[in-house]
Design a protein around this motif. Structure first.
Motif, mmCIF file in Angstrom:
data_model
loop_
_atom_site.group_PDB
_atom_site.id
_atom_site.type_symbol
_atom_site.label_atom_id
_atom_site.label_comp_id
_atom_site.label_asym_id
_atom_site.label_seq_id
_atom_site.Cartn_x
_atom_site.Cartn_y
_atom_site.Cartn_z
ATOM 1 N N GLN A 64 0.803 -1.248 -0.306
ATOM 2 C CA GLN A 64 -0.439 0.115 -0.112
ATOM 3 C C GLN A 64 0.972 0.485 -0.026
ATOM 4 N N VAL A 65 0.589 2.229 -1.432
ATOM 5 C CA VAL A 65 1.015 3.328 -1.276
ATOM 6 C C VAL A 65 1.101 4.237 -0.081
ATOM 7 N N GLN A 66 1.726 4.915 0.390
ATOM 8 C CA GLN A 66 1.537 6.039 1.309
ATOM 9 C C GLN A 66 2.503 7.342 1.536
ATOM 10 N N LEU A 67 2.281 8.060 1.161
ATOM 11 C CA LEU A 67 2.437 9.640 1.114
ATOM 12 C C LEU A 67 2.532 10.382 2.613
ATOM 13 N N VAL A 68 3.649 10.605 2.858
ATOM 14 C CA VAL A 68 3.579 11.574 3.897
ATOM 15 C C VAL A 68 4.236 12.957 4.059
ATOM 16 N N GLU A 69 3.717 14.378 4.280
ATOM 17 C CA GLU A 69 4.588 15.794 4.195
ATOM 18 C C GLU A 69 5.046 15.974 5.904
ATOM 19 N N SER A 70 6.158 16.753 5.719
ATOM 20 C CA SER A 70 6.522 17.528 6.745
ATOM 21 C C SER A 70 6.786 18.993 6.537
ATOM 22 N N GLY A 71 7.095 19.499 7.183
ATOM 23 C CA GLY A 71 7.977 20.505 7.248
ATOM 24 C C GLY A 71 7.823 22.047 7.320
ATOM 25 N N GLY A 72 5.693 21.903 7.464
ATOM 26 C CA GLY A 72 5.158 23.044 7.160
ATOM 27 C C GLY A 72 5.288 24.050 8.470
ATOM 28 N N GLY A 73 4.677 25.002 8.854
ATOM 29 C CA GLY A 73 4.976 26.216 10.020
ATOM 30 C C GLY A 73 4.321 27.231 9.044
ATOM 31 N N LEU A 74 4.993 27.685 10.560
ATOM 32 C CA LEU A 74 4.278 29.236 10.433
ATOM 33 C C LEU A 74 5.745 30.079 10.362
ATOM 34 N N VAL A 75 5.645 31.306 9.138
ATOM 35 C CA VAL A 75 7.084 32.066 8.859
ATOM 36 C C VAL A 75 6.702 33.160 8.358
ATOM 37 N N SER A 88 12.198 31.174 5.268
ATOM 38 C CA SER A 88 12.377 30.158 4.011
ATOM 39 C C SER A 88 12.103 29.145 5.407
ATOM 40 N N LEU A 89 10.992 27.876 3.819
ATOM 41 C CA LEU A 89 10.653 26.285 5.211
ATOM 42 C C LEU A 89 11.554 25.316 3.588
ATOM 43 N N ARG A 90 11.674 24.555 4.293
ATOM 44 C CA ARG A 90 11.959 23.177 2.744
ATOM 45 C C ARG A 90 10.464 22.585 4.020
ATOM 46 N N LEU A 91 9.580 21.855 2.745
ATOM 47 C CA LEU A 91 8.972 21.053 2.639
ATOM 48 C C LEU A 91 9.342 19.471 2.774
ATOM 49 N N SER A 92 9.302 17.851 3.072
ATOM 50 C CA SER A 92 9.514 17.001 2.989
ATOM 51 C C SER A 92 8.794 15.917 2.520
ATOM 52 N N CYS A 93 8.056 14.918 1.470
ATOM 53 C CA CYS A 93 7.367 14.442 0.919
ATOM 54 C C CYS A 93 7.975 12.886 0.957
ATOM 55 N N SER A 94 8.276 12.274 2.158
ATOM 56 C CA SER A 94 8.899 10.101 2.175
ATOM 57 C C SER A 94 6.751 9.177 1.962
ATOM 58 N N ALA A 95 7.973 8.660 1.382
ATOM 59 C CA ALA A 95 6.840 7.403 0.855
ATOM 60 C C ALA A 95 7.289 6.450 1.486
ATOM 61 N N SER A 96 5.860 5.407 1.003
ATOM 62 C CA SER A 96 6.007 4.046 1.759
ATOM 63 C C SER A 96 5.571 3.278 0.237
ATOM 64 N N GLY A 97 6.559 1.984 -0.044
ATOM 65 C CA GLY A 97 5.420 1.339 -1.334
ATOM 66 C C GLY A 97 5.896 2.242 -2.346
ATOM 67 N N ILE A 98 6.292 3.000 -2.704
ATOM 68 C CA ILE A 98 6.694 3.157 -4.173
ATOM 69 C C ILE A 98 8.266 4.101 -3.851
ATOM 70 N N ILE A 99 8.853 3.423 -4.721
ATOM 71 C CA ILE A 99 10.441 4.461 -4.834
ATOM 72 C C ILE A 99 9.934 5.849 -5.836
ATOM 73 N N PHE A 100 10.657 6.958 -5.472
ATOM 74 C CA PHE A 100 9.733 8.202 -5.641
ATOM 75 C C PHE A 100 10.856 7.961 -7.506
ATOM 76 N N ALA A 101 12.014 8.124 -7.152
ATOM 77 C CA ALA A 101 12.808 7.926 -8.696
ATOM 78 C C ALA A 101 12.127 7.560 -10.218
#
Length: 114
Positions: free
Chosen positions: A1-12, A17-30
């Protein structure tokens, strides 16, 4: 099962600057084209940035509204796709989503305000 999880948001503050990241399980982003989208209250979802698969040479594209300020990149070792956001403006305030093929994450909120 594919799951995408974003992180890094907030108040600025504007100009920050902010850096958002998306991690994945079940797939290879490349192996996929990956994009970041955003949606502000009362507005349509907007495609912010895209990075193509490694097979397609990892080409990047940006919305005119963020060109020169945002950078999308992929980390093959961590299997993440990130969005570096600089010189943030109040109009960048939105819920930011990571999207791959038929899958979309839950999003991470970015608020730019003084």
């Amino acid at each position: 099962q594919v799951q995408l999880v974003e992180s890094g948001g907030g108040l600025v503050q504007p100009g920050g600057s902010l850096r958002l990241s998306c991690s994945a399980s079940g797939i290879i982003f490349a192996s996929y084209d990956t994009s970041w989208h955003r949606q502000a209250p009362g507005k349509q979802r907007e495609l912010v940035a895209t990075i193509t698969s490694r097979l397609s040479r990892s080409t990047t594209n940006y919305a005119d509204s963020v060109k020169g300020r945002f950078t999308i990149f992929r980390d093959g070792f961590k299997n993440t796709v990130s969005l570096q956001m600089n010189s943030l403006k109040p109009e960048d305030t939105a819920l930011y989503y990571c999207h791959v093929s038929n899958w979309t994450g839950q999003g991470t909120q970015v608020t730019v305000s003084s």
